[in-house]
Design a protein around this motif. Structure first.
Motif, PDB file in Angstrom:
ATOM      1  N   ASN A  70       0.941  -1.569  -0.158  1.00 59.58           N
ATOM      2  CA  ASN A  70      -0.223   0.048   0.346  1.00 59.58           C
ATOM      3  C   ASN A  70       0.443   1.145  -0.065  1.00 59.58           C
ATOM      4  N   LEU A 139       2.987  -8.846  26.889  1.00 56.76           N
ATOM      5  CA  LEU A 139       2.033  -8.872  27.167  1.00 56.76           C
ATOM      6  C   LEU A 139       2.223  -9.516  28.841  1.00 56.76           C
ATOM      7  N   GLY A 172      -3.363 -11.447  19.387  1.00 58.73           N
ATOM      8  CA  GLY A 172      -3.335 -10.268  18.994  1.00 58.73           C
ATOM      9  C   GLY A 172      -4.549 -10.038  17.935  1.00 58.73           C
ATOM     10  N   GLY A 173      -5.393  -9.106  18.175  1.00 56.32           N
ATOM     11  CA  GLY A 173      -6.378  -9.120  17.137  1.00 56.32           C
ATOM     12  C   GLY A 173      -6.517  -7.991  16.079  1.00 56.32           C
ATOM     13  N   GLY A 174      -5.344  -6.887  15.422  1.00 59.92           N
ATOM     14  CA  GLY A 174      -4.897  -5.911  15.315  1.00 59.92           C
ATOM     15  C   GLY A 174      -4.522  -6.776  13.646  1.00 59.92           C
ATOM     16  N   ASP A 175      -4.761  -5.663  13.106  1.00 61.99           N
ATOM     17  CA  ASP A 175      -4.185  -6.147  11.163  1.00 61.99           C
ATOM     18  C   ASP A 175      -2.457  -6.197  11.368  1.00 61.99           C
ATOM     19  N   THR A 176      -1.615  -6.034  12.724  1.00 58.54           N
ATOM     20  CA  THR A 176      -0.459  -6.494  13.027  1.00 58.54           C
ATOM     21  C   THR A 176      -0.269  -8.087  13.356  1.00 58.54           C
ATOM     22  N   GLU A 179      -1.924 -10.055  10.110  1.00 57.24           N
ATOM     23  CA  GLU A 179      -0.496 -10.169   8.771  1.00 57.24           C
ATOM     24  C   GLU A 179       0.131 -10.855   9.435  1.00 57.24           C
ATOM     25  N   ARG A 196      -8.586 -11.668  22.169  1.00 58.24           N
ATOM     26  CA  ARG A 196      -8.909 -11.387  23.667  1.00 58.24           C
ATOM     27  C   ARG A 196     -10.032 -11.008  23.691  1.00 58.24           C
ATOM     28  N   LYS A 197     -11.346 -10.424  22.629  1.00 60.35           N
ATOM     29  CA  LYS A 197     -12.544 -10.130  22.395  1.00 60.35           C
ATOM     30  C   LYS A 197     -13.052 -11.595  21.080  1.00 60.35           C
ATOM     31  N   ARG A 201     -10.004  -6.428  15.522  1.00 59.62           N
ATOM     32  CA  ARG A 201      -9.620  -4.598  15.667  1.00 59.62           C
ATOM     33  C   ARG A 201      -8.699  -5.085  13.624  1.00 59.62           C
ATOM     34  N   ILE A 261       1.182  -7.554  20.282  1.00 62.58           N
ATOM     35  CA  ILE A 261      -0.213  -6.604  20.298  1.00 62.58           C
ATOM     36  C   ILE A 261      -0.423  -4.808  20.674  1.00 62.58           C
ATOM     37  N   GLY A 262       0.620  -4.855  19.774  1.00 62.56           N
ATOM     38  CA  GLY A 262       0.578  -3.133  19.235  1.00 62.56           C
ATOM     39  C   GLY A 262       1.929  -2.611  20.522  1.00 62.56           C
ATOM     40  N   HIS A 263       2.267  -1.588  19.850  1.00 71.16           N
ATOM     41  CA  HIS A 263       3.694  -1.090  20.311  1.00 71.16           C
ATOM     42  C   HIS A 263       3.663   0.003  21.139  1.00 71.16           C
ATOM     43  N   ARG A 308      -0.391   5.426  12.197  1.00 73.07           N
ATOM     44  CA  ARG A 308       1.053   4.721  12.040  1.00 73.07           C
ATOM     45  C   ARG A 308       0.956   3.792  10.574  1.00 73.07           C
ATOM     46  N   GLN A 309       1.318   4.891   9.952  1.00 75.50           N
ATOM     47  CA  GLN A 309       1.248   3.985   8.290  1.00 75.50           C
ATOM     48  C   GLN A 309       2.549   4.546   7.900  1.00 75.50           C
TER      49      GLN A 309
HETATM   50  P1  NDP Z   1      -3.518  -2.301  17.141  1.00 75.51           P
HETATM   51  O1  NDP Z   1      -3.318  -1.520  18.519  1.00 75.51           O
HETATM   52  O2  NDP Z   1      -4.309  -2.332  16.328  1.00 75.51           O
HETATM   53  O3  NDP Z   1      -4.201  -3.684  17.556  1.00 75.51           O
HETATM   54  C1  NDP Z   1      -3.885  -4.066  19.072  1.00 75.51           C
HETATM   55  C2  NDP Z   1      -3.587  -5.768  19.153  1.00 75.51           C
HETATM   56  O4  NDP Z   1      -3.451  -6.095  20.588  1.00 75.51           O
HETATM   57  C3  NDP Z   1      -5.710  -5.381  19.799  1.00 75.51           C
HETATM   58  O5  NDP Z   1      -6.660  -6.111  19.313  1.00 75.51           O
HETATM   59  C4  NDP Z   1      -5.614  -5.813  20.921  1.00 75.51           C
HETATM   60  O6  NDP Z   1      -6.884  -5.884  21.465  1.00 75.51           O
HETATM   61  C5  NDP Z   1      -4.555  -6.607  21.315  1.00 75.51           C
HETATM   62  N1  NDP Z   1      -3.786  -6.621  22.551  1.00 75.51           N
HETATM   63  C6  NDP Z   1      -3.360  -5.268  23.214  1.00 75.51           C
HETATM   64  N2  NDP Z   1      -3.511  -5.761  24.861  1.00 75.51           N
HETATM   65  C7  NDP Z   1      -3.189  -7.196  24.723  1.00 75.51           C
HETATM   66  C8  NDP Z   1      -3.136  -7.662  25.843  1.00 75.51           C
HETATM   67  N3  NDP Z   1      -2.265  -7.603  26.728  1.00 75.51           N
HETATM   68  N4  NDP Z   1      -3.748  -9.264  25.730  1.00 75.51           N
HETATM   69  C9  NDP Z   1      -3.889  -9.933  24.168  1.00 75.51           C
HETATM   70  N5  NDP Z   1      -3.912  -8.935  23.394  1.00 75.51           N
HETATM   71  C10 NDP Z   1      -3.636  -7.880  22.887  1.00 75.51           C
HETATM   72  O7  NDP Z   1      -1.727  -2.601  16.939  1.00 75.51           O
HETATM   73  P2  NDP Z   1      -0.850  -3.240  15.486  1.00 75.51           P
HETATM   74  O8  NDP Z   1      -0.141  -3.514  15.935  1.00 75.51           O
HETATM   75  O9  NDP Z   1      -2.124  -4.743  15.198  1.00 75.51           O
HETATM   76  O10 NDP Z   1      -1.844  -1.857  14.727  1.00 75.51           O
HETATM   77  C11 NDP Z   1      -1.119  -0.756  14.432  1.00 75.51           C
HETATM   78  C12 NDP Z   1      -1.917   0.126  13.916  1.00 75.51           C
HETATM   79  O11 NDP Z   1      -0.953  -0.546  12.634  1.00 75.51           O
HETATM   80  C13 NDP Z   1      -2.866  -0.435  13.170  1.00 75.51           C
HETATM   81  O12 NDP Z   1      -3.301   1.096  13.211  1.00 75.51           O
HETATM   82  C14 NDP Z   1      -3.054  -0.924  11.710  1.00 75.51           C
HETATM   83  O13 NDP Z   1      -3.704  -1.020  11.234  1.00 75.51           O
HETATM   84  C15 NDP Z   1      -1.192  -0.668  11.569  1.00 75.51           C
HETATM   85  N6  NDP Z   1      -1.321  -1.847   9.858  1.00 75.51           N
HETATM   86  C16 NDP Z   1      -0.960  -1.964   8.958  1.00 75.51           C
HETATM   87  C17 NDP Z   1      -0.701  -3.142   8.480  1.00 75.51           C
HETATM   88  C18 NDP Z   1      -1.085  -2.854   6.811  1.00 75.51           C
HETATM   89  O14 NDP Z   1      -1.305  -1.547   6.503  1.00 75.51           O
HETATM   90  N7  NDP Z   1      -0.354  -3.617   6.663  1.00 75.51           N
HETATM   91  C19 NDP Z   1       0.038  -3.854   8.937  1.00 75.51           C
HETATM   92  C20 NDP Z   1      -0.291  -4.023  10.970  1.00 75.51           C
HETATM   93  C21 NDP Z   1      -0.085  -2.879  11.477  1.00 75.51           C
HETATM   94  P3  NDP Z   1      -8.821  -4.816  21.131  1.00 75.51           P
HETATM   95  O15 NDP Z   1      -8.523  -5.128  20.360  1.00 75.51           O
HETATM   96  O16 NDP Z   1      -9.310  -6.146  22.510  1.00 75.51           O
HETATM   97  O17 NDP Z   1      -7.568  -4.666  21.884  1.00 75.51           O
END
Ligand code: NDP
Length: 330
Positions: A70, A139, A172-176, A179, A196-197, A201, A261-263, A308-309
């Protein structure tokens, strides 16, 4: 981490004597992701002779990703490491001085601002562009710490190779996470995605990819209680619906555990002087990369909790160089 101690903040803070040489420069860029390199390209073309220190992860987070589809200008996609090499070459072409090394402490109490590199070299800079990015979160489990490097990783593209034909979990449940799970599914025999949900996300496109990959099993409403093993990981104890009346303990047999789980923004050494939000993202003045300190600018993921892109990081890197140029002219 020791080296994140602030320098000369007040009498309670340990003052470190820096024995190495001091170098005076106009424009210091910290960090070498898309934000840092774009800032370097613009600053070098504007004649600011920028000096960049690449930081702990030269090339930034994109060097740990696979295909980037992208980023405008690459119709067939490009790998993260190749894109970062291209950006580096472009920055060097215009005379950016790109160096190994990491900012280990800073004193931003007055100009010129002082930044210590690798605990030994002092840089005095008229302007600083902070492009230090963000770092993967863990974690916080004791067992996670114990098995780091022995089955626990925060980078599928770095370590996935070791799990060819094996079983792994991604949390984790996000894009990372989505991916990393799809990437690992191409190598491993089976991938558990621990969410966890009751929903993901991640973006719809990434969710579809996960759901259409037959060897990924998504475990919704599960949390990791413990990672188990002897000398290396061989399983994880999960809690299904933790805290609810029907809470259940589940054991999965895995060889690798990937945390996604994020950064956390890498702003610690600046926080005594620079305003951040409660997580540590540097606050910038709307419509600019200006921080609360004149001559200090922030760009990329260290100041961006929303987009965060790579492309938004590059855009703010450009803004930071233009802001620095204007500041120096004024
Ligand atoms: P996010 O913050 O988006 O997601 C973190 C995920 O980890 C959530 O699902 C969260 O759960 C979960 N989480 C957090 N803490 C815990 C925990 N203690 N135990 C279990 N689960 C946990 O982070 P990402 O790194 O996924 O993404 C960051 C940004 O980068 C986003 O904006 C994303 O869109 C972008 N990105 C884009 C990509 C691309 O375009 N190719 C690739 C990768 C990332 P919950 O949902 O319950 O909060």
């Amino acid at each position: 981490m020791d080296f994140f101690k602030p320098l000369n903040v007040d009498s309670k803070t340990e003052k470190k004597e820096i024995k190495g040489e001091t170098e005076k420069i106009e424009c210091l860029i910290l960090g070498s992701g898309p934000a840092g390199y774009t800032a370097a390209i613009y600053a070098a073309r504007a004649g600011l002779t920028p000096v960049m220190y690449q930081g702990m992860e030269p090339g930034g987070q994109l060097t740990t990703t696979t295909e980037v589809e992208n980023f405008p200008g690459y119709p067939q996609g490009v790998t993260g490491p190749v894109m970062m090499e291209d950006l580096k070459a472009q920055a060097e072409r215009f005379g950016s001085d790109i160096r190994w090394g990491m900012a280990t402490s800073a004193d931003l109490s007055s100009r010129p601002y002082k930044v210590v590199i690798d605990e030994e070299k002092l840089i005095e800079a008229e302007t600083i562009i902070i492009a230090t990015g963000a770092t993967a979160k863990y974690l916080g489990l004791e067992s996670e710490e114990k098995f780091k490097g022995a089955g626990v990783s925060a980078c599928a593209t770095c370590d996935g190779f070791f799990y060819k034909g094996k079983t792994v979990a991604v949390v984790g449940g996000g894009d990372t996470a989505a991916e990393e799970a799809t990437y690992l599914a191409g190598l491993a025999q089976k991938v558990y995605l621990i969410v966890r949900k009751p929903y993901l996300r991640a973006s719809q496109a990434m969710q579809n990819r996960v759901m259409n990959t037959p060897n990924i099993e998504v475990l919704f409403e599960h949390q990791t209680k413990e990672i188990v093993g002897n000398s290396a990981v061989n399983g994880a104890i999960l809690l299904k619906k933790p805290g609810e009346p029907d809470e259940q303990e589940v054991k999965i047999n895995i060889d690798g555990f990937f945390v996604a789980i994020g950064h956390k923004p890498n702003s610690d050494i600046f926080t005594p002087w620079i305003e951040t939000d409660e997580i540590g993202y540097i606050k910038t003045i709307k419509g600019s990369t200006k921080t609360n300190l004149p001559g200090v600018f922030a760009c990329g993921d260290v100041q961006d909790p929303i987009y965060r892109q790579a492309i938004t990081a590059a855009g703010t890197g450009c803004m930071a160089a233009l802001d620095a140029e204007r500041f120096l002219k004024e």
